[in-house]
Design a protein around this motif. Structure first.
Motif, PDB file in Angstrom:
ATOM      1  N   ASP A   3      16.052 -28.048 -42.916  1.00  0.00           N
ATOM      2  CA  ASP A   3      15.084 -29.054 -43.337  1.00  0.00           C
ATOM      3  C   ASP A   3      15.079 -30.193 -42.319  1.00  0.00           C
ATOM      4  OD1 ASP A   3      13.596 -31.031 -44.576  1.00  0.00           O
ATOM      5  OD2 ASP A   3      14.874 -31.175 -46.341  1.00  0.00           O
ATOM      6  N   LEU A   4      13.938 -30.456 -41.694  1.00  0.00           N
ATOM      7  CA  LEU A   4      13.831 -31.503 -40.681  1.00  0.00           C
ATOM      8  C   LEU A   4      14.120 -32.893 -41.242  1.00  0.00           C
ATOM      9  CD1 LEU A   4      10.712 -30.241 -38.691  1.00  0.00           C
ATOM     10  CD2 LEU A   4      13.111 -30.122 -38.007  1.00  0.00           C
ATOM     11  N   HIS A   5      13.899 -33.097 -42.544  1.00  0.00           N
ATOM     12  CA  HIS A   5      14.189 -34.406 -43.155  1.00  0.00           C
ATOM     13  C   HIS A   5      15.673 -34.726 -43.143  1.00  0.00           C
ATOM     14  CE1 HIS A   5      10.383 -35.285 -45.774  1.00  0.00           C
ATOM     15  NE2 HIS A   5      10.175 -35.483 -44.489  1.00  0.00           N
ATOM     16  N   THR A   6      16.525 -33.696 -43.139  1.00  0.00           N
ATOM     17  CA  THR A   6      17.964 -33.920 -43.281  1.00  0.00           C
ATOM     18  C   THR A   6      18.741 -33.772 -41.968  1.00  0.00           C
ATOM     19  OG1 THR A   6      18.381 -31.613 -43.904  1.00  0.00           O
ATOM     20  CG2 THR A   6      17.910 -33.183 -45.694  1.00  0.00           C
ATOM     21  N   TRP A  55       3.622 -39.171 -33.078  1.00  0.00           N
ATOM     22  CA  TRP A  55       3.903 -39.899 -34.315  1.00  0.00           C
ATOM     23  C   TRP A  55       4.777 -39.029 -35.204  1.00  0.00           C
ATOM     24  CZ3 TRP A  55       3.304 -44.602 -36.259  1.00  0.00           C
ATOM     25  CH2 TRP A  55       3.415 -44.769 -37.637  1.00  0.00           C
ATOM     26  N   GLY A  56       5.774 -39.627 -35.827  1.00  0.00           N
ATOM     27  CA  GLY A  56       6.619 -38.846 -36.713  1.00  0.00           C
ATOM     28  C   GLY A  56       7.541 -39.705 -37.542  1.00  0.00           C
ATOM     29  N   PHE A  57       8.764 -39.208 -37.754  1.00  0.00           N
ATOM     30  CA  PHE A  57       9.699 -39.905 -38.634  1.00  0.00           C
ATOM     31  C   PHE A  57      11.122 -39.763 -38.120  1.00  0.00           C
ATOM     32  CE2 PHE A  57       9.399 -35.589 -40.268  1.00  0.00           C
ATOM     33  CZ  PHE A  57      10.724 -35.240 -40.532  1.00  0.00           C
ATOM     34  N   VAL A  58      11.969 -40.678 -38.593  1.00  0.00           N
ATOM     35  CA  VAL A  58      13.394 -40.644 -38.282  1.00  0.00           C
ATOM     36  C   VAL A  58      14.070 -39.886 -39.419  1.00  0.00           C
ATOM     37  CG1 VAL A  58      15.462 -42.007 -37.826  1.00  0.00           C
ATOM     38  CG2 VAL A  58      13.215 -42.860 -37.078  1.00  0.00           C
ATOM     39  N   PRO A  59      14.703 -38.747 -39.125  1.00  0.00           N
ATOM     40  CA  PRO A  59      15.294 -37.938 -40.195  1.00  0.00           C
ATOM     41  C   PRO A  59      16.483 -38.630 -40.862  1.00  0.00           C
ATOM     42  CG  PRO A  59      15.910 -37.049 -38.061  1.00  0.00           C
ATOM     43  CD  PRO A  59      14.920 -38.150 -37.802  1.00  0.00           C
ATOM     44  N   SER A  60      16.732 -38.226 -42.089  1.00  0.00           N
ATOM     45  CA  SER A  60      17.842 -38.747 -42.904  1.00  0.00           C
ATOM     46  C   SER A  60      17.769 -40.251 -43.088  1.00  0.00           C
ATOM     47  CB  SER A  60      19.199 -38.319 -42.322  1.00  0.00           C
ATOM     48  OG  SER A  60      19.326 -36.915 -42.385  1.00  0.00           O
ATOM     49  N   THR A  61      16.529 -40.752 -43.228  1.00  0.00           N
ATOM     50  CA  THR A  61      16.291 -42.154 -43.578  1.00  0.00           C
ATOM     51  C   THR A  61      15.318 -42.192 -44.744  1.00  0.00           C
ATOM     52  OG1 THR A  61      14.427 -42.395 -42.036  1.00  0.00           O
ATOM     53  CG2 THR A  61      16.632 -42.991 -41.211  1.00  0.00           C
ATOM     54  N   GLU A  62      15.300 -43.328 -45.436  1.00  0.00           N
ATOM     55  CA  GLU A  62      14.335 -43.519 -46.518  1.00  0.00           C
ATOM     56  C   GLU A  62      13.935 -44.985 -46.551  1.00  0.00           C
ATOM     57  OE1 GLU A  62      14.555 -41.523 -50.510  1.00  0.00           O
ATOM     58  OE2 GLU A  62      14.874 -43.604 -51.129  1.00  0.00           O
ATOM     59  N   GLY A  63      12.638 -45.232 -46.387  1.00  0.00           N
ATOM     60  CA  GLY A  63      12.104 -46.586 -46.436  1.00  0.00           C
ATOM     61  C   GLY A  63      11.742 -46.988 -47.853  1.00  0.00           C
ATOM     62  N   PRO A  64      11.256 -48.211 -48.021  1.00  0.00           N
ATOM     63  CA  PRO A  64      10.852 -48.692 -49.345  1.00  0.00           C
ATOM     64  C   PRO A  64       9.782 -47.816 -50.007  1.00  0.00           C
ATOM     65  CG  PRO A  64      10.979 -50.523 -47.816  1.00  0.00           C
ATOM     66  CD  PRO A  64      11.150 -49.266 -47.011  1.00  0.00           C
ATOM     67  N   ASP A  65       8.985 -47.099 -49.187  1.00  0.00           N
ATOM     68  CA  ASP A  65       7.943 -46.217 -49.740  1.00  0.00           C
ATOM     69  C   ASP A  65       8.494 -44.844 -50.116  1.00  0.00           C
ATOM     70  OD1 ASP A  65       8.411 -45.201 -47.201  1.00  0.00           O
ATOM     71  OD2 ASP A  65       6.300 -45.165 -46.609  1.00  0.00           O
ATOM     72  N   ARG A  66       9.816 -44.665 -49.993  1.00  0.00           N
ATOM     73  CA  ARG A  66      10.539 -43.441 -50.340  1.00  0.00           C
ATOM     74  C   ARG A  66      10.313 -42.297 -49.349  1.00  0.00           C
ATOM     75  NH1 ARG A  66      13.346 -43.975 -54.978  1.00  0.00           N
ATOM     76  NH2 ARG A  66      13.646 -41.732 -55.041  1.00  0.00           N
ATOM     77  N   ASP A  67       9.604 -42.570 -48.256  1.00  0.00           N
ATOM     78  CA  ASP A  67       9.431 -41.620 -47.164  1.00  0.00           C
ATOM     79  C   ASP A  67      10.406 -41.985 -46.050  1.00  0.00           C
ATOM     80  OD1 ASP A  67       7.376 -40.113 -48.269  1.00  0.00           O
ATOM     81  OD2 ASP A  67       5.791 -41.307 -47.342  1.00  0.00           O
ATOM     82  N   PRO A  68      10.671 -41.045 -45.146  1.00  0.00           N
ATOM     83  CA  PRO A  68      11.483 -41.403 -43.975  1.00  0.00           C
ATOM     84  C   PRO A  68      10.808 -42.523 -43.171  1.00  0.00           C
ATOM     85  CG  PRO A  68      11.257 -39.024 -44.154  1.00  0.00           C
ATOM     86  CD  PRO A  68      10.312 -39.628 -45.152  1.00  0.00           C
ATOM     87  N   ILE A  69      11.603 -43.254 -42.398  1.00  0.00           N
ATOM     88  CA  ILE A  69      11.078 -44.326 -41.562  1.00  0.00           C
ATOM     89  C   ILE A  69      10.102 -43.740 -40.543  1.00  0.00           C
ATOM     90  CG2 ILE A  69      11.689 -46.084 -39.828  1.00  0.00           C
ATOM     91  CD1 ILE A  69      12.524 -46.816 -42.707  1.00  0.00           C
ATOM     92  N   GLU A 160      18.538 -51.727 -36.604  1.00  0.00           N
ATOM     93  CA  GLU A 160      19.064 -52.176 -37.897  1.00  0.00           C
ATOM     94  C   GLU A 160      18.248 -51.574 -39.046  1.00  0.00           C
ATOM     95  OE1 GLU A 160      21.113 -53.518 -40.981  1.00  0.00           O
ATOM     96  OE2 GLU A 160      21.789 -53.431 -38.899  1.00  0.00           O
ATOM     97  N   LEU A 161      16.933 -51.501 -38.899  1.00  0.00           N
ATOM     98  CA  LEU A 161      16.084 -50.876 -39.912  1.00  0.00           C
ATOM     99  C   LEU A 161      16.514 -49.423 -40.114  1.00  0.00           C
ATOM    100  CD1 LEU A 161      13.621 -50.673 -41.812  1.00  0.00           C
ATOM    101  CD2 LEU A 161      12.258 -50.156 -39.770  1.00  0.00           C
ATOM    102  N   ILE A 162      16.714 -48.700 -39.034  1.00  0.00           N
ATOM    103  CA  ILE A 162      17.108 -47.288 -39.144  1.00  0.00           C
ATOM    104  C   ILE A 162      18.473 -47.165 -39.800  1.00  0.00           C
ATOM    105  CG2 ILE A 162      17.697 -45.218 -37.809  1.00  0.00           C
ATOM    106  CD1 ILE A 162      15.552 -46.197 -35.745  1.00  0.00           C
ATOM    107  N   ARG A 163      19.433 -47.950 -39.326  1.00  0.00           N
ATOM    108  CA  ARG A 163      20.798 -47.884 -39.903  1.00  0.00           C
ATOM    109  C   ARG A 163      20.812 -48.229 -41.385  1.00  0.00           C
ATOM    110  NH1 ARG A 163      22.650 -50.419 -34.580  1.00  0.00           N
ATOM    111  NH2 ARG A 163      23.460 -48.598 -33.462  1.00  0.00           N
ATOM    112  N   SER A 164      20.056 -49.250 -41.765  1.00  0.00           N
ATOM    113  CA  SER A 164      20.059 -49.681 -43.176  1.00  0.00           C
ATOM    114  C   SER A 164      19.280 -48.726 -44.070  1.00  0.00           C
ATOM    115  CB  SER A 164      19.507 -51.098 -43.305  1.00  0.00           C
ATOM    116  OG  SER A 164      18.123 -51.126 -42.980  1.00  0.00           O
ATOM    117  N   SER A 165      18.485 -47.828 -43.483  1.00  0.00           N
ATOM    118  CA  SER A 165      17.684 -46.874 -44.247  1.00  0.00           C
ATOM    119  C   SER A 165      18.305 -45.481 -44.280  1.00  0.00           C
ATOM    120  CB  SER A 165      16.273 -46.777 -43.645  1.00  0.00           C
ATOM    121  OG  SER A 165      15.648 -48.036 -43.649  1.00  0.00           O
ATOM    122  N   ALA A 166      19.461 -45.325 -43.639  1.00  0.00           N
ATOM    123  CA  ALA A 166      20.107 -44.011 -43.588  1.00  0.00           C
ATOM    124  C   ALA A 166      20.478 -43.532 -44.986  1.00  0.00           C
ATOM    125  CB  ALA A 166      21.348 -44.062 -42.696  1.00  0.00           C
ATOM    126  N   THR A 167      20.255 -42.247 -45.237  1.00  0.00           N
ATOM    127  CA  THR A 167      20.553 -41.687 -46.553  1.00  0.00           C
ATOM    128  C   THR A 167      21.856 -40.908 -46.545  1.00  0.00           C
ATOM    129  OG1 THR A 167      19.222 -39.737 -46.033  1.00  0.00           O
ATOM    130  CG2 THR A 167      18.160 -41.500 -47.249  1.00  0.00           C
TER     131      THR A 167
END
Length: 167
Positions: A3-6, A55-69, A160-167
């Motif tokens: 899974d690319l999200h993880t 355009w894409g996303f940073v895996p194993s992160t979750e932003g306030p919108d519940r999607d990856p950053i 810092e955004l990425i680190r603080s959003s890590a799941t």
């Protein structure tokens, strides 16, 4: 297939992965679907608008919108959906928009990144920043999100955004 999200977020101290969804020049927003294990079409962009960068996303992160950053890969080449690129942070664009369920506003910041493999200098001059902001607005103009650019922060804030959003 994994899974690319993880995928692991950080392969190095200040290097993070970005999974490409919509490549530079694309006229559709692609979105990775963990259920399918593949990219699917989220929506077409409005007429005349194309992605100015991968355009894409940073895996194993979750932003306030519940999607990856979200991440925009700022360089002068185009890759493909599903490619994983080790990157360094350039900046973060602070964005606020309507929630998907219309229950108020939510932050949906976007990281700007440059691949570790980039061989040419990348600069975010004032004009380029304005054009990036206008792309973010144009890409969602008919989606009811009503985005508002809150400002820009530097590479440290992006990390810092990425680190603080890590799941």
């Amino acid at each position: 297939m994994r899974d690319l999200h993880t995928l692991k977020t950080f392969p190095g101290e200040d290097v993070f992965h970005v999974v490409v969804e919509s490549p530079r020049g694309s006229v559709v927003k692609l979105k990775y679907s963990p259920d399918l294990g593949a990219m699917s079409i989220s929506r077409p962009l409005v007429l005349g608008v194309t992605y100015p960068c991968d355009w894409g996303f940073v895996p194993s992160t979750e932003g306030p919108d519940r999607d990856p950053i979200d991440a925009a890969i700022w360089w002068d080449v185009t890759t493909y959906p599903g490619v994983v690129i080790p990157c360094r942070a350039l900046a973060v664009v602070r964005v606020e928009q309507n929630r998907a369920d219309n229950s108020g506003r939510i932050r949906n910041d976007r990281v700007l990144a440059v691949p570790v493999a980039a061989r040419r200098e990348v600069a975010l001059a004032a004009r380029i920043r304005q054009e990036i902001e206008q792309f973010f607005m144009a890409a969602t103009v008919l989606e009811g999100k009503e985005p508002r650019i809150l400002g820009w922060d530097d590479s440290d804030a992006a990390l810092e955004l990425i680190r603080s959003s890590a799941t």
